[in-house]
Design a protein around this motif. Structure first.
Motif, PDB file in Angstrom:
ATOM      1  N   ALA A 143     -52.476   5.274 -50.876  1.00 20.51           N
ATOM      2  CA  ALA A 143     -51.866   5.128 -49.553  1.00 20.51           C
ATOM      3  C   ALA A 143     -52.936   4.903 -48.498  1.00 20.51           C
ATOM      4  N   TYR A 144     -54.043   5.653 -48.613  1.00 19.48           N
ATOM      5  CA  TYR A 144     -55.170   5.471 -47.677  1.00 19.48           C
ATOM      6  C   TYR A 144     -55.688   4.043 -47.755  1.00 19.48           C
ATOM      7  N   GLU A 145     -55.893   3.558 -48.972  1.00 16.54           N
ATOM      8  CA  GLU A 145     -56.458   2.213 -49.140  1.00 16.54           C
ATOM      9  C   GLU A 145     -55.484   1.143 -48.640  1.00 16.54           C
ATOM     10  N   ASP A 146     -54.189   1.288 -48.983  1.00 11.75           N
ATOM     11  CA  ASP A 146     -53.175   0.338 -48.501  1.00 11.75           C
ATOM     12  C   ASP A 146     -53.131   0.315 -46.972  1.00 11.75           C
ATOM     13  N   THR A 147     -53.149   1.517 -46.370  1.00 10.88           N
ATOM     14  CA  THR A 147     -53.015   1.600 -44.909  1.00 10.88           C
ATOM     15  C   THR A 147     -54.243   1.009 -44.219  1.00 10.88           C
ATOM     16  N   MET A 148     -55.428   1.306 -44.746  1.00 14.32           N
ATOM     17  CA  MET A 148     -56.663   0.741 -44.176  1.00 14.32           C
ATOM     18  C   MET A 148     -56.581  -0.791 -44.185  1.00 14.32           C
ATOM     19  N   LYS A 149     -56.189  -1.342 -45.339  1.00 13.46           N
ATOM     20  CA  LYS A 149     -56.125  -2.803 -45.466  1.00 13.46           C
ATOM     21  C   LYS A 149     -55.088  -3.397 -44.515  1.00 13.46           C
ATOM     22  N   LYS A 150     -53.958  -2.708 -44.405  1.00  8.06           N
ATOM     23  CA  LYS A 150     -52.888  -3.164 -43.516  1.00  8.06           C
ATOM     24  C   LYS A 150     -53.406  -3.348 -42.091  1.00  8.06           C
ATOM     25  N   TYR A 151     -54.333  -2.477 -41.677  1.00  7.32           N
ATOM     26  CA  TYR A 151     -54.891  -2.555 -40.325  1.00  7.32           C
ATOM     27  C   TYR A 151     -56.215  -3.333 -40.289  1.00  7.32           C
ATOM     28  N   GLY A 152     -56.526  -4.033 -41.380  1.00  5.44           N
ATOM     29  CA  GLY A 152     -57.740  -4.835 -41.407  1.00  5.44           C
ATOM     30  C   GLY A 152     -59.027  -4.029 -41.493  1.00  5.44           C
ATOM     31  N   LEU A 153     -58.939  -2.784 -41.981  1.00  2.00           N
ATOM     32  CA  LEU A 153     -60.134  -1.933 -42.096  1.00  2.00           C
ATOM     33  C   LEU A 153     -60.562  -1.825 -43.558  1.00  2.00           C
ATOM     34  N   THR A 154     -61.820  -1.452 -43.765  1.00  2.00           N
ATOM     35  CA  THR A 154     -62.352  -1.380 -45.128  1.00  2.00           C
ATOM     36  C   THR A 154     -62.274   0.054 -45.653  1.00  2.00           C
ATOM     37  N   PRO A 155     -61.523   0.250 -46.722  1.00  2.00           N
ATOM     38  CA  PRO A 155     -61.440   1.609 -47.272  1.00  2.00           C
ATOM     39  C   PRO A 155     -62.710   1.998 -48.024  1.00  2.00           C
ATOM     40  N   LEU A 156     -63.067   3.280 -47.935  1.00  2.00           N
ATOM     41  CA  LEU A 156     -64.189   3.799 -48.718  1.00  2.00           C
ATOM     42  C   LEU A 156     -63.858   5.227 -49.144  1.00  2.00           C
ATOM     43  N   THR A 157     -63.663   5.395 -50.447  1.00  2.76           N
ATOM     44  CA  THR A 157     -63.317   6.715 -50.966  1.00  2.76           C
ATOM     45  C   THR A 157     -64.540   7.327 -51.644  1.00  2.76           C
ATOM     46  N   ILE A 158     -64.821   8.581 -51.294  1.00  2.00           N
ATOM     47  CA  ILE A 158     -65.938   9.293 -51.927  1.00  2.00           C
ATOM     48  C   ILE A 158     -65.350  10.297 -52.914  1.00  2.00           C
ATOM     49  N   MET A 159     -65.885  10.279 -54.129  1.00  5.71           N
ATOM     50  CA  MET A 159     -65.354  11.142 -55.183  1.00  5.71           C
ATOM     51  C   MET A 159     -65.967  12.537 -55.100  1.00  5.71           C
ATOM     52  N   VAL A 160     -65.098  13.543 -55.015  1.00  2.00           N
ATOM     53  CA  VAL A 160     -65.557  14.936 -55.012  1.00  2.00           C
ATOM     54  C   VAL A 160     -64.697  15.703 -56.006  1.00  2.00           C
ATOM     55  N   ASP A 161     -65.295  16.161 -57.077  1.00  2.00           N
ATOM     56  CA  ASP A 161     -64.549  16.914 -58.081  1.00  2.00           C
ATOM     57  C   ASP A 161     -64.180  18.274 -57.486  1.00  2.00           C
ATOM     58  N   PHE A 162     -62.896  18.605 -57.555  1.00  2.66           N
ATOM     59  CA  PHE A 162     -62.395  19.889 -57.038  1.00  2.66           C
ATOM     60  C   PHE A 162     -63.146  21.066 -57.653  1.00  2.66           C
ATOM     61  N   ASN A 163     -63.583  20.907 -58.895  1.00  2.00           N
ATOM     62  CA  ASN A 163     -64.100  22.046 -59.668  1.00  2.00           C
ATOM     63  C   ASN A 163     -65.580  22.349 -59.482  1.00  2.00           C
ATOM     64  N   ILE A 164     -66.310  21.501 -58.740  1.00  2.00           N
ATOM     65  CA  ILE A 164     -67.748  21.753 -58.620  1.00  2.00           C
ATOM     66  C   ILE A 164     -68.024  22.846 -57.588  1.00  2.00           C
ATOM     67  N   PRO A 165     -69.211  23.495 -57.710  1.00  2.00           N
ATOM     68  CA  PRO A 165     -69.527  24.572 -56.759  1.00  2.00           C
ATOM     69  C   PRO A 165     -69.657  24.051 -55.328  1.00  2.00           C
ATOM     70  N   TYR A 166     -69.476  24.977 -54.413  1.00  2.00           N
ATOM     71  CA  TYR A 166     -69.554  24.712 -52.978  1.00  2.00           C
ATOM     72  C   TYR A 166     -70.867  24.030 -52.608  1.00  2.00           C
ATOM     73  N   SER A 167     -71.961  24.493 -53.197  1.00  5.49           N
ATOM     74  CA  SER A 167     -73.282  23.945 -52.842  1.00  5.49           C
ATOM     75  C   SER A 167     -73.380  22.459 -53.189  1.00  5.49           C
ATOM     76  N   GLU A 168     -72.755  22.062 -54.286  1.00  2.00           N
ATOM     77  CA  GLU A 168     -72.780  20.635 -54.662  1.00  2.00           C
ATOM     78  C   GLU A 168     -71.926  19.799 -53.717  1.00  2.00           C
ATOM     79  N   LYS A 169     -70.783  20.379 -53.301  1.00  2.00           N
ATOM     80  CA  LYS A 169     -69.938  19.664 -52.345  1.00  2.00           C
ATOM     81  C   LYS A 169     -70.712  19.434 -51.043  1.00  2.00           C
TER      82      LYS A 169
END
Lengths: 325, 325
Positions: free
Chosen positions: B195-221
Motif C-alpha cells: 500500500a505504501y509503494e502503491d500510494t507513493m507511486k500514485k503521487y509520483g514519489l519514489t518508495p524506499l522500504t528499509i528491512m528491519v527484522d522484528f526479532n533482532i535486538p534493540y541495539s541492532e535496530k
C-alpha cells in the motif's frame, strides 16, 4: 495393529528415548529430529496418550501464572521471562489475568487442588488465594504477601524508595509527592512508600503520598493527577510508583506548560525494556525482571520437591539515570 | 469411604450441578458460592479427578496461544484480551513465546496432536506449523499465513498503509521511508508495504522500504535507523511498521537535533493502549485488538465444532491523530 512408540522410533531412525523426549518436550533436540519424529508419527497415525500418562504420573508439567494483566509491560515482560525459563525446564505455562476479577484466583487455586497444574506463580492484587490456608502448596508469590506459608520474591522496594527520593532531594526538590497503591493492599511495594516517607523526614521535608489504585482506568488516573497539580501548584517533583503513571504525569505536566526537568523532576519505577526503549529520558528504578523470574522458578521447583525454602527473597534494584530527574 | 460430589454439594448447601460448574469453571458463579464449595471440598478432603474426566471426554478445555513475545505491547494486549474472552467461555490458556525459537511451534503443534490442548491461536513469525499439512486442525492464525487450510484473522493492512502514507504526503512530505519486516515472511503485514509503494507511486514519489527484522535486538535496530538517517539526510518522513520502532526513530531524530514534526514527520503502527498512554503525541494506525481477539475466538470455536469458516477475516483500522505526523 495399533502402532507403538518403537515403530515411530524405527521409522524416524532415532532411539525410543528420543521419541519420548520429543513427546515430552524435554532436553535438547534438533529441529530435524523433531520433524523426523513428527513425520513418522503422522505416517503411522501414532496417537500417544499423553493425558493418560499424566494421570498415571500424577503430574501435568503445567505451571499457572496469575498476574493482574500481561497488557502491563512489567507483567508482560515478567511473564515472557518466566515462560522462557519454565519452558526450558520442560514446563508449559497457563496464564491468567486477574485484574478486577477476584474469582479468578479461586479458579486458579482450583486448578492446583484438582491437579490440573503442578504449581502456581502469583502476583495478583486481589485477595483470594491468600484466604485459603492450605499448607505447603506449590505456590510462590511475586511482590505480594499471600500468607505465612507462601514464599515471596520481591525486589528491594525499600532501597528503591530511598534511591528515588534521595535522587530528587539531591537535585534540589523540596515539595516531592509520591504516588502509591491502596495502603490496605498487603504487598512489599508498600515499602517504597515507607522509604520515601523516612527519607523525606530525614531531610526535614514533609512527605505526601497520593493513593492511585493500579487497577483503575486510565481516565480516572488522569483525573487524580490533574487534581494533584491543581492542589499543589508548588509541586517540584514526583516519585511515581510505576513508569506508566510517571509517563502520564509527564504528559499532563507538559500540557500545563511545565518544563521537565526545569519545573518538575520525575522518577518512575519498574524500568521495563519497553519503557527504557520508548522513554529513554525517564529516570526510573529498574526492577531485576530476569532475576525475579529465575528466583521464582528455582523456589517453585524447591516447593514442588518438598524442599525447605526461605519465605522471602529480596533482589537488588538500580537507579537508571535519565533526564527527567 | 471416599467422599463424593454429592457430599460436597450437601455440605456446601448447593446443587450437584453447581459443584460441577465450580470444578469446571463454567457459567456465572458468585464468589461466595465458589468459596462455600471449596470449603466443603477441603473439609471432606474431596479430590475430584479432573484429569481422568478430561481423558474420558477427550477434551482439555485448554487453548494454546503462540506469539513472538508477550513482552511486546501488541502481543501482550492481544494475549490479555484473548485470555479474558477464552476464560469467559470456560477455557484456560497456555502461552508460548516463540521468538527466535522455531522449535516451539513444533512443540505446540505436538500439544495439539497429542490432545493436550483443544485448539491453537498462533501469530508467530517463524516457519513451523505451516509446514505440517494436517487437514482441518483447530488452529487460527493472526496476521500470519500458515497454510491454505488455516483461517487468518488480520486487520486491514492495505488500508493501514494507504492511510499512513497519504497522511504523510498530504502534510507535505516528499522523501518518505517505510520500515517493514523481511519480505520472505509470509504475513498479511506485507500489504502495508504494498500500500505504501502503491500510494507513493500514485503521487509520483519514489518508495524506499528499509528491512528491519522484528526479532533482532534493540541495539541492532538502533544501528539500522542511525544508518538510515546517515544515508538519507534529505529524509522528511518515516512510516514505521510498528510503534516501538517509531519511538526509537523519534529518539534518534531528536538526538540529532531534528524537530518533530517540523523536520521529520512520523507515523507508527499498532496503536496499543500502552503506547497511546505513554506517547499520546504519536500519530499511528490503530489495530482493533478487541475485534481481532473476538473474531479469533469465534472462528476457533467454529473450527473446533467442525463448522465451515471463511479463510480470511479482515478488520478495519483507524488513524489516530497525534502531533508527530
Amino acid at each position: 495393529m495399533r502402532p507403538k512408540l518403537e515403530d515411530v522410533a524405527k521409522l524416524a531412525n532415532v532411539s525410543k528415548t528420543t521419541v519420548s523426549r520429543v513427546l515430552n518436550n524435554r532436553g535438547y533436540l534438533s529441529r530435524e529430529t523433531i520433524e523426523r519424529v513428527y513425520s513418522a508419527m503422522k505416517e503411522l497415525n501414532y496417537q500417544p496418550n499423553v493425558v493418560a500418562r499424566q494421570l498415571y504420573k500424577k503430574q501435568t508439567r503445567i505451571i499457572g501464572l496469575l498476574f493482574p494483566t500481561i497488557a502491563n509491560p512489567f507483567f508482560g515482560e515478567l511473564s515472557a521471562e518466566l515462560e522462557k525459563r519454565l519452558y526450558n525446564e520442560g514446563f508449559k505455562v497457563l496464564i491468567g489475568n486477574s485484574m478486577n476479577d477476584p474469582k479468578k484466583e479461586a479458579h486458579y487455586l482450583n486448578q492446583l487442588l484438582t491437579k490440573q497444574v503442578d504449581g502456581l506463580i502469583v502476583g495478583t492484587h486481589n485477595r483470594g488465594i491468600a484466604e485459603y490456608n492450605y499448607e505447603h502448596l506449590p505456590v510462590v508469590a511475586i511482590d505480594r504477601n499471600m500468607n505465612q506459608d507462601i514464599p515471596v520474591i520481591e525486589s528491594d522496594n525499600y532501597n528503591g524508595g530511598v534511591l528515588a527520593t534521595t535522587r530528587l532531594i539531591k537535585r534540589g526538590a523540596k515539595k516531592i509527592i509520591h504516588t502509591n497503591g491502596p495502603i490496605e493492599l498487603e504487598t512489599p511495594t508498600k515499602r517504597r512508600r515507607l522509604a520515601y516517607e523516612d527519607t523525606m523526614k530525614k531531610y526535614g521535608l514533609t512527605p505526601l503520598t497520593i493513593m492511585v489504585d493500579f487497577n483503575i482506568p486510565y481516565s480516572e488516573k488522569k483525573q487524580i493527577f490533574t487534581q494533584m497539580f491543581h492542589d499543589h501548584p508548588d509541586l517540584d517533583a514526583v516519585f511515581a510508583s510505576n513508569d506508566i503513571d510517571a509517563a502520564l504525569i509527564m504528559q499532563l505536566a507538559l500540557e500545563q506548560g511545565k518544563r521537565i526537568p526545569e519545573d518538575l523532576l520525575l522518577v518512575g519505577y519498574d524500568g521495563t525494556q519497553v519503557i527504557r526503549n520508548i522513554l529513554p529520558g525517564l529516570t526510573t528504578i529498574v526492577q531485576p525482571i530476569e532475576d525475579i523470574a529465575k528466583t521464582a522458578v528455582e523456589v517453585l521447583k524447591q516447593r514442588m520437591n518438598n524442599e525447605e525454602t526461605s519465605l522471602e527473597y529480596v533482589l537488588p534494584v538500580t537507579l537508571r539515570e535519565g533526564i527527567t530527574g
